[in-house]
Design an enzyme around this catalytic site. Structure first.
Site, PDB file in Angstrom:
ATOM      1  N   SER A 158       0.843  -1.191   0.000  1.00  0.00           N
ATOM      2  CA  SER A 158       0.000   0.000   0.000  1.00  0.00           C
ATOM      3  C   SER A 158       0.883   1.248   0.000  1.00  0.00           C
ATOM      4  CB  SER A 158      -0.956  -0.045   1.201  1.00  0.00           C
ATOM      5  OG  SER A 158      -2.025   0.845   1.051  1.00  0.00           O
ATOM      6  N   MET A 159       0.726   2.166   0.956  1.00  0.00           N
ATOM      7  CA  MET A 159       1.579   3.354   0.988  1.00  0.00           C
ATOM      8  C   MET A 159       3.057   2.979   0.971  1.00  0.00           C
ATOM      9  SD  MET A 159       1.999   6.308   3.938  1.00  0.00           S
ATOM     10  CE  MET A 159       3.206   5.348   4.885  1.00  0.00           C
TER      11      MET A 159
END
Length: 266
Positions: A107-108
């Site tokens: 994700s991030m």
């Protein structure tokens, strides 16, 4: 709660005793000939990768990043800018001894890993491969305004993605401590505008869950634009946190990269 990473007496695996950024949950792997560096998701912490460290030890030295503003770094200011965070992480990784190395981000964490890899490549210290899990390519920014929502709105977003213990989100004290980091991370990723022409020279493998509400195959496949080396796209069953249930398949991909580069360097 995570604690400062243990140090090794050997030069090969030594980390500074006061290093709050890098966590090594298996000190017995400090002298391993291969390295995996793990970058947490928004709101996540190094402890997410503790099971990975145990499954890879002692053949692979797993180092997990601990961003400021969470767990034992709770009192430190959060970093709400991807570029700044990548600068700080790169500074920590530059001092590590040379070894076949794979970056893994979810994700991030994928864009933090990518930006960190690019920075390290400028001084010839980049990773041998990058595994980008659960997020779109840097040239495809996404701002859904999560960081501008009230606390209930941020929690609703996290609940929708899964991967976080519902009991923790229901605990007001825990939530109060975790909210600044979650909001800062969402601000960082939603304000990130990746350079569409930025490329790394290491191979990239992008992995996506086939039911991820935030990512489709085309957006994951766009990572190909950001490497001058080979690219692969792998689709696994599951949602945004597909990797929790499908960890064996994900770790097989990582091991394949580590094995390849161990041979390349031998």
């Amino acid at each position: 709660m995570a604690t400062s990473t243990s140090t090794s007496t050997s030069d090969r695996g030594a980390l500074k005793a006061d290093n709050v950024w890098l966590r090594r949950y298996r000190p017995d792997a400090a002298d391993a000939p291969r390295r995996l560096v793990c970058f947490p998701h928004a709101g996540g912490a190094a402890t997410f990768y503790r099971p990975v460290a145990h499954r890879f030890a002692p053949e692979v030295d797993v180092l997990a990043l601990q961003y400021p503003g969470r767990q034992d770094r709770l009192r430190e200011p959060c970093v709400d800018d991807i570029g700044t965070l990548a600068d700080l992480v790169a500074e920590q990784l530059r001092g590590l001894p040379a070894a076949p190395t794979v970056f893994f981000g979810h994700s991030m964490g994928t864009v933090v890993a990518f930006e960190t890899a690019w920075r390290l490549e400028q001084t010839g210290q980049g990773p041998d491969a990058l595994v980008a899990s659960g997020w779109r390519a840097p040239s495809l920014p996404l701002d859904e305004g999560v960081h501008r929502r009230d606390d209930a709105g941020v929690v609703a977003e996290i609940q929708a993605l899964g991967g976080t213990d519902a009991a923790l989100l229901a605990d007001e004290e825990v939530l109060r401590m975790a909210m600044p980091a979650m909001r800062a991370d969402y601000r960082a990723i939603e304000s990130y505008a990746g350079d569409p022409d930025r490329r790394v020279s290491c191979p990239i493998t992008a992995i996506v869950g086939d039911r991820d509400p935030k990512l489709d195959e085309a957006s994951a496949g766009a990572w190909q634009r950001h490497t001058t080396a080979p690219f692969r796209l792998k689709v696994l069953p599951g949602g945004h946190f597909y990797l929790v249930e499908r960890h064996a398949e994900v770790e097989a991909e990582i091991r394949a990269e580590l094995d390849l580069w161990a041979v390349e360097r031998s």
